[in-house]
Design an enzyme around this catalytic site. Structure first.
Site, PDB file in Angstrom:
ATOM      1  N   CYS A 255      -4.873  -7.841  -5.666  1.00 18.01           N
ATOM      2  CA  CYS A 255      -5.285  -7.986  -7.070  1.00 18.01           C
ATOM      3  C   CYS A 255      -4.162  -8.185  -8.083  1.00 18.01           C
ATOM      4  O   CYS A 255      -4.213  -9.138  -8.862  1.00 18.01           O
ATOM      5  CB  CYS A 255      -6.157  -6.808  -7.451  1.00 18.01           C
ATOM      6  N   LYS A 316       0.172  -0.556   0.357  1.00 11.27           N
ATOM      7  CA  LYS A 316       0.372   0.804  -0.151  1.00 11.27           C
ATOM      8  C   LYS A 316      -0.144   1.741   0.930  1.00 11.27           C
ATOM      9  O   LYS A 316      -0.764   1.280   1.907  1.00 11.27           O
ATOM     10  CB  LYS A 316      -0.347   1.028  -1.482  1.00 11.27           C
ATOM     11  N   ARG A 323      -2.887  -7.652   2.668  1.00 11.23           N
ATOM     12  CA  ARG A 323      -2.949  -8.849   1.820  1.00 11.23           C
ATOM     13  C   ARG A 323      -1.873  -8.762   0.735  1.00 11.23           C
ATOM     14  O   ARG A 323      -1.791  -7.771   0.030  1.00 11.23           O
ATOM     15  CB  ARG A 323      -4.340  -8.981   1.170  1.00 11.23           C
TER      16      ARG A 323
END
Ligand code: NAD
Ligand code: UGA
Length: 431
Positions: A255, A316, A323
């Site tokens: 994102c 993370k 991705r």
């Protein structure tokens, strides 16, 4: 309102999370996805993404028959509200690719009844909700913007306890109906345009905050300061806030990179430059080079002959999602310089092995074996279990190795005690 008939389009991170949580709230939920294999697995009760509490909610929804998965859009014919949660990836020019949204809207135009409400949960550029509303108005279908703010690895918790519920609509009735489906939370009502910009603005602000921290880290390392102390002080000021001030290998994921690119593209369309976001992206792009330079500078052998072990591959901790992972970007930079790469990640089993092979990364399902013979060990994801590794055993496997801790996760003294050279990110003696 409990007991509504809702539809969800897209069974990815946002769609699947929304579907299982809406079913948990007592809504009769139908989730449509074009991916037949995914629909089959979900219908069999297999959680296709890695999120805490998801398997239990999926099992309960299927068992109580409040939740159904299908590839058929006509299963949405009797729905009161349908959430669009399909992907909106980056186009080469940075703009959001709206083909999946438009395809979903085209299908909905043929199946939904008059009076139904479509809520756009996918992250879409300003103007999209009004454009979709114009397209569906003739069918008597209302459209609202309802951007999503959940974080991967906390998706279910974020849906159940949202810090904000954002509805962008000029019309109260559909907005109230959509708001009634969510768990209680702070409801923010505004125009569709404001809601769309607010979603991008929030993600871009997070990116700016992290990039600022990463720039400060460079200054701290050179000036003999410690960025963790600096951000501890900054974060104590409630006007700044303590979150998203962790130095790292750069921000990634599905994102923040695409949404900052799309926001800049929208700015260009309207003739507005957003220099803060541009420079956050430039700082981020420089992170991998900076980390590879550090490895290059501090190991005793030429990088083209070096063995480097990456600890962490996911973007993370708490997810198997790689991705746009900054860990992979750092590995690619090291590989370009000729380093041989091995990698360990606690979720290695959930990462596509073919993708690792293509990136010339040897995935090893044991951190000690992964570190064997390494000249440098680079910590790229903040998995807490890396702190608990037996670092004396790693030092036996990789005597004298340099440990580049991009996440400031490890205890410098422990590593020094076992004879490893520790370099923190933005710390005294670090990089
Ligand atoms: P994803 O890639 O995980 O899932 C998208 C799903 O949509 C896939 O299962 C795909 O098969 C399906 N799909 C694609 N086209 C379709 C169509 N025409 N009809 C039905 N299904 C279709 O994506 P995601 O991460 O869930 O993101 C979805 C949207 O939500 C994006 O706009 C993203 O920016 C936004 N968002 C994501 C997150 C997150 O944490 N991942 C958080 C907030 C907002
Ligand atoms: C982000 C936002 O946090 C969500 O609110 C939003 O809904 C979502 O994007 C979205 O729109 O899709 P997510 O992509 O799950 O969520 O990841 P974050 O937790 O924001 O982390 C993004 C990246 O920043 C990771 O690579 C992370 O390691 C990095 N990061 C985060 C840092 O380097 N330092 C920090 O202090 C925090």
């Amino acid at each position: 309102m409990s007991g509504s008939r809702v539809g969800v389009i897209g069974a990815g991170y946002v769609g699947l999370t929304s579907a299982v949580c809406l079913a948990e709230r007592g809504h009769d939920t139908v989730c449509v996805d074009v991916d037949e294999a995914r629909v089959r697995r979900l219908s069999d009760g297999v959680a296709t993404i890695d999120e805490p509490d998801l398997p239990e909610l999926l099992e309960r929804g299927l068992r109580t028959e409040t939740l159904h998965f299908t590839t058929r859009y006509d299963a949405l014919a009797d729905r009161d509200v349908v959430f669009i949660c399909v992907s909106t990836p980056s186009m080469p020019d940075g703009s959001a690719d709206l083909r999946a949204v438009d395809a979903a809207v085209g299908e909905l135009a043929t199946v939904l009844r008059a009076g139904a409400v479509v809520a756009l949960k996918s992250t879409v550029p300003v103007g999209t909700t009004r454009r979709v509303a114009d397209r569906l108005r003739g069918n008597g279908i209302h459209v609202v913007s309802s951007p999503e703010f959940l974080r991967e690895s906390h998706a279910i918790g974020d849906f159940r306890h949202p810090d904000r519920i954002l509805i962008g609509s000029d019309d109260d009735r559909p907005a109230d109906l959509v708001a009634s489906l969510y768990p209680p939370g702070r409801l923010l009502r505004m125009s569709p345009e404001s809601a769309e910009v607010a979603k991008y603005a929030s993600n871009a602000f997070l990116a700016v905050k992290i990039s600022y921290t990463n720039s400060l880290a460079r200054l701290c390392a050179r000036a003999g300061a410690d960025v963790t102390d600096v951000t501890r002080c900054m974060g104590a000021d409630i006007r700044i806030g303590a979150h998203f001030l962790q130095a790292g290998p750069g921000w990634g994921g599905s994102c923040l990179p695409k949404d900052t690119a799309a926001l800049l593209h929208t700015g260009r369309e309207y003739g507005v430059v957003l220099p803060e976001v541009e420079s956050a992206r430039a700082t981020n792009a420089a992170q991998a080079v900076c980390i590879a330079d550090t490895v290059d500078r501090t190991i005793g052998t030429p990088i083209s002959e070096a063995r480097v072990t990456a600890l962490g591959l996911t973007f993370k901790a708490g997810t198997s999602d790689v991705r746009d992972s900054p860990a992979l970007t750092v590995c690619a930079e090291l590989a370009t310089r000729g380093a041989a790469l091995s990698a360990y990640d606690p979720r290695l089993a959930g990462i596509d092995g073919e993708m690792l092979r293509a990136a010339a990364i040897v995935g090893v399902d044991d951190p000690y074996l992964a570190a064997k013979g390494a000249d440098a060990i680079v910590v790229l994801t903040e998995w807490p279990q890396f702190r608990e590794l037996d670092w004396a055993r790693i030092a036996d496997q990789a005597p004298g190795a340099v440990v580049v801790d991009t996440r400031n996760l490890l205890d410098a003294a422990t590593l020094a005690d076992v004879g490893l050279t520790y370099l923190g990110n933005g710390t005294r003696g670090g990089f």
